[in-house]
Write a protein that holds these residues in place. Structure first.
Motif, PDB file in Angstrom:
ATOM      1  N   ALA A   1      34.183  52.639  16.436  1.00 24.11           N
ATOM      2  CA  ALA A   1      32.959  53.359  16.087  1.00 24.11           C
ATOM      3  C   ALA A   1      32.826  53.532  14.576  1.00 24.11           C
ATOM      4  O   ALA A   1      31.741  53.317  14.015  1.00 24.11           O
ATOM      5  N   SER A   2      33.912  53.881  13.918  1.00 20.89           N
ATOM      6  CA  SER A   2      33.824  54.126  12.474  1.00 20.89           C
ATOM      7  C   SER A   2      33.585  52.845  11.689  1.00 20.89           C
ATOM      8  O   SER A   2      32.793  52.833  10.741  1.00 20.89           O
ATOM      9  N   THR A   3      34.227  51.748  12.075  1.00 22.42           N
ATOM     10  CA  THR A   3      34.007  50.514  11.313  1.00 22.42           C
ATOM     11  C   THR A   3      32.626  49.919  11.582  1.00 22.42           C
ATOM     12  O   THR A   3      32.021  49.360  10.662  1.00 22.42           O
ATOM     13  N   VAL A   4      32.127  50.053  12.794  1.00 23.80           N
ATOM     14  CA  VAL A   4      30.754  49.591  13.047  1.00 23.80           C
ATOM     15  C   VAL A   4      29.770  50.460  12.272  1.00 23.80           C
ATOM     16  O   VAL A   4      28.801  49.963  11.686  1.00 23.80           O
ATOM     17  N   TRP A   5      30.018  51.769  12.214  1.00 24.52           N
ATOM     18  CA  TRP A   5      29.149  52.665  11.446  1.00 24.52           C
ATOM     19  C   TRP A   5      29.162  52.287   9.965  1.00 24.52           C
ATOM     20  O   TRP A   5      28.108  52.224   9.324  1.00 24.52           O
ATOM     21  N   VAL A   6      30.354  52.030   9.422  1.00 21.15           N
ATOM     22  CA  VAL A   6      30.450  51.615   8.020  1.00 21.15           C
ATOM     23  C   VAL A   6      29.683  50.322   7.801  1.00 21.15           C
ATOM     24  O   VAL A   6      28.962  50.176   6.807  1.00 21.15           O
ATOM     25  N   GLN A   7      29.803  49.393   8.727  1.00 26.48           N
ATOM     26  CA  GLN A   7      29.097  48.110   8.606  1.00 26.48           C
ATOM     27  C   GLN A   7      27.588  48.301   8.617  1.00 26.48           C
ATOM     28  O   GLN A   7      26.876  47.675   7.846  1.00 26.48           O
ATOM     29  N   VAL A   8      27.092  49.169   9.481  1.00 27.20           N
ATOM     30  CA  VAL A   8      25.641  49.334   9.620  1.00 27.20           C
ATOM     31  C   VAL A   8      25.053  50.198   8.510  1.00 27.20           C
ATOM     32  O   VAL A   8      23.994  49.886   7.965  1.00 27.20           O
ATOM     33  N   VAL A   9      25.749  51.272   8.135  1.00 26.69           N
ATOM     34  CA  VAL A   9      25.169  52.239   7.196  1.00 26.69           C
ATOM     35  C   VAL A   9      25.567  51.970   5.744  1.00 26.69           C
ATOM     36  O   VAL A   9      24.713  51.984   4.857  1.00 26.69           O
ATOM     37  N   LEU A  10      26.842  51.737   5.496  1.00 27.07           N
ATOM     38  CA  LEU A  10      27.301  51.619   4.113  1.00 27.07           C
ATOM     39  C   LEU A  10      27.285  50.192   3.574  1.00 27.07           C
ATOM     40  O   LEU A  10      27.116  49.989   2.365  1.00 27.07           O
ATOM     41  N   LEU A  11      27.499  49.192   4.427  1.00 26.05           N
ATOM     42  CA  LEU A  11      27.535  47.792   3.999  1.00 26.05           C
ATOM     43  C   LEU A  11      26.581  46.944   4.845  1.00 26.05           C
ATOM     44  O   LEU A  11      26.991  45.955   5.443  1.00 26.05           O
ATOM     45  N   PRO A  12      25.304  47.303   4.893  1.00 28.17           N
ATOM     46  CA  PRO A  12      24.403  46.596   5.816  1.00 28.17           C
ATOM     47  C   PRO A  12      24.020  45.208   5.318  1.00 28.17           C
ATOM     48  O   PRO A  12      24.065  44.916   4.124  1.00 28.17           O
ATOM     49  N   SER A  13      23.638  44.374   6.268  1.00 27.52           N
ATOM     50  CA  SER A  13      23.059  43.080   5.911  1.00 27.52           C
ATOM     51  C   SER A  13      21.650  43.334   5.367  1.00 27.52           C
ATOM     52  O   SER A  13      21.132  44.453   5.436  1.00 27.52           O
ATOM     53  N   ALA A  14      21.027  42.304   4.837  1.00 29.60           N
ATOM     54  CA  ALA A  14      19.684  42.474   4.266  1.00 29.60           C
ATOM     55  C   ALA A  14      18.680  42.916   5.329  1.00 29.60           C
ATOM     56  O   ALA A  14      17.829  43.776   5.083  1.00 29.60           O
ATOM     57  N   ALA A  15      18.797  42.345   6.534  1.00 25.95           N
ATOM     58  CA  ALA A  15      17.870  42.713   7.609  1.00 25.95           C
ATOM     59  C   ALA A  15      18.080  44.158   8.048  1.00 25.95           C
ATOM     60  O   ALA A  15      17.124  44.880   8.323  1.00 25.95           O
ATOM     61  N   MET A  16      19.338  44.596   8.104  1.00 32.66           N
ATOM     62  CA  MET A  16      19.609  45.979   8.500  1.00 32.66           C
ATOM     63  C   MET A  16      19.193  46.950   7.405  1.00 32.66           C
ATOM     64  O   MET A  16      18.675  48.029   7.691  1.00 32.66           O
ATOM     65  N   ALA A  17      19.411  46.585   6.153  1.00 27.06           N
ATOM     66  CA  ALA A  17      19.007  47.461   5.053  1.00 27.06           C
ATOM     67  C   ALA A  17      17.502  47.665   5.042  1.00 27.06           C
ATOM     68  O   ALA A  17      17.013  48.742   4.685  1.00 27.06           O
ATOM     69  N   ALA A  18      16.746  46.654   5.451  1.00 24.52           N
ATOM     70  CA  ALA A  18      15.285  46.786   5.506  1.00 24.52           C
ATOM     71  C   ALA A  18      14.849  47.799   6.561  1.00 24.52           C
ATOM     72  O   ALA A  18      13.799  48.422   6.427  1.00 24.52           O
ATOM     73  N   LEU A  19      15.661  47.982   7.596  1.00 22.47           N
ATOM     74  CA  LEU A  19      15.328  48.952   8.648  1.00 22.47           C
ATOM     75  C   LEU A  19      15.684  50.374   8.247  1.00 22.47           C
ATOM     76  O   LEU A  19      15.248  51.328   8.892  1.00 22.47           O
ATOM     77  N   ASN A  20      16.490  50.545   7.205  1.00 24.02           N
ATOM     78  CA  ASN A  20      16.895  51.846   6.679  1.00 24.02           C
ATOM     79  C   ASN A  20      17.409  52.770   7.792  1.00 24.02           C
ATOM     80  O   ASN A  20      16.778  53.768   8.143  1.00 24.02           O
ATOM     81  N   PRO A  21      18.583  52.466   8.366  1.00 22.99           N
ATOM     82  CA  PRO A  21      19.079  53.260   9.494  1.00 22.99           C
ATOM     83  C   PRO A  21      19.491  54.674   9.088  1.00 22.99           C
ATOM     84  O   PRO A  21      20.028  54.886   7.998  1.00 22.99           O
ATOM     85  N   ALA A  22      19.225  55.632   9.960  1.00 21.57           N
ATOM     86  CA  ALA A  22      19.627  57.022   9.735  1.00 21.57           C
ATOM     87  C   ALA A  22      21.122  57.158  10.054  1.00 21.57           C
ATOM     88  O   ALA A  22      21.543  56.837  11.169  1.00 21.57           O
ATOM     89  N   PRO A  23      21.943  57.616   9.099  1.00 19.44           N
ATOM     90  CA  PRO A  23      23.397  57.639   9.296  1.00 19.44           C
ATOM     91  C   PRO A  23      23.864  58.433  10.506  1.00 19.44           C
ATOM     92  O   PRO A  23      24.729  57.978  11.242  1.00 19.44           O
ATOM     93  N   LEU A  24      23.305  59.601  10.738  1.00 19.60           N
ATOM     94  CA  LEU A  24      23.767  60.426  11.853  1.00 19.60           C
ATOM     95  C   LEU A  24      23.382  59.813  13.201  1.00 19.60           C
ATOM     96  O   LEU A  24      24.175  59.840  14.150  1.00 19.60           O
ATOM     97  N   THR A  25      22.204  59.244  13.285  1.00 19.10           N
ATOM     98  CA  THR A  25      21.778  58.590  14.521  1.00 19.10           C
ATOM     99  C   THR A  25      22.653  57.387  14.835  1.00 19.10           C
ATOM    100  O   THR A  25      23.057  57.178  15.978  1.00 19.10           O
ATOM    101  N   VAL A  26      22.972  56.604  13.810  1.00 20.39           N
ATOM    102  CA  VAL A  26      23.828  55.439  14.003  1.00 20.39           C
ATOM    103  C   VAL A  26      25.237  55.884  14.405  1.00 20.39           C
ATOM    104  O   VAL A  26      25.864  55.272  15.272  1.00 20.39           O
ATOM    105  N   LEU A  27      25.727  56.969  13.800  1.00 17.57           N
ATOM    106  CA  LEU A  27      27.057  57.471  14.150  1.00 17.57           C
ATOM    107  C   LEU A  27      27.125  57.908  15.608  1.00 17.57           C
ATOM    108  O   LEU A  27      28.068  57.554  16.324  1.00 17.57           O
ATOM    109  N   THR A  28      26.138  58.631  16.080  1.00 17.29           N
ATOM    110  CA  THR A  28      26.153  59.056  17.481  1.00 17.29           C
ATOM    111  C   THR A  28      26.035  57.853  18.419  1.00 17.29           C
ATOM    112  O   THR A  28      26.682  57.821  19.464  1.00 17.29           O
ATOM    113  N   ASP A  29      25.246  56.862  18.029  1.00 13.79           N
ATOM    114  CA  ASP A  29      25.128  55.664  18.857  1.00 13.79           C
ATOM    115  C   ASP A  29      26.452  54.897  18.880  1.00 13.79           C
ATOM    116  O   ASP A  29      26.870  54.407  19.928  1.00 13.79           O
TER     117      ASP A  29
END
Length: 143
Positions: free
Chosen positions: A23-51
């Protein structure tokens, strides 16, 4: 505490910690080190963490059971494979929670390739999380 109960508790703890590593490494990948496509979606950190936590909870039992039997090498290999496939599955399911560009839903594996995969950071994070899980299994078998 007898040896069997101690090993079962350590295996359960390994399952929980393995799921938290995923969970923590996927969260880091999505929120802190996102790909260009994910960065364009601007994910909410807490929502991504709970997911991430919700999706990785399914890994607790399989990782714990495989950790309990992880003495011989085939069981260790199965535990490592379960961890790696679980990491991929959690990342894909978290990515599938974001809207698809066509307005429909994602097919299996599409969200990972389109949103999660980043050629440098993702393999490094996946490798580091796998090494952390390996250390957990080593500590379990030593104790």
């Amino acid at each position: 505490m007898n040896a069997r109960r101690s090993r079962a508790l350590r295996a359960g703890l390994t399952g929980v910690l393995g799921a938290l590593i995923v969970a923590s490494t996927v969260w880091v990948q999505v929120v802190l080190l996102p790909s260009a496509a994910m960065a364009a979606l601007n994910p909410a950190p807490l929502t991504v963490l709970t997911d991430c936590l919700r999706r990785s909870a399914i890994l607790i039992v399989p990782l714990g059971v495989l950790a309990a039997f992880s003495g011989p090498w085939p069981f260790k290999v199965m535990a490592y494979l379960m961890f790696a496939l679980g990491w991929y599955w959690v990342a894909d399911r978290v990515g599938a929670g974001f809207p698809a560009p066509s307005g429909g839903s994602w097919l299996a594996g599409e969200a990972f390739g389109a949103l999660i995969y980043e050629p440098i950071a993702m393999p490094i994070l996946a490798l580091l999380s796998g090494l952390a899980f390996r250390q957990l299994l080593r500590a379990l078998n030593r104790g």
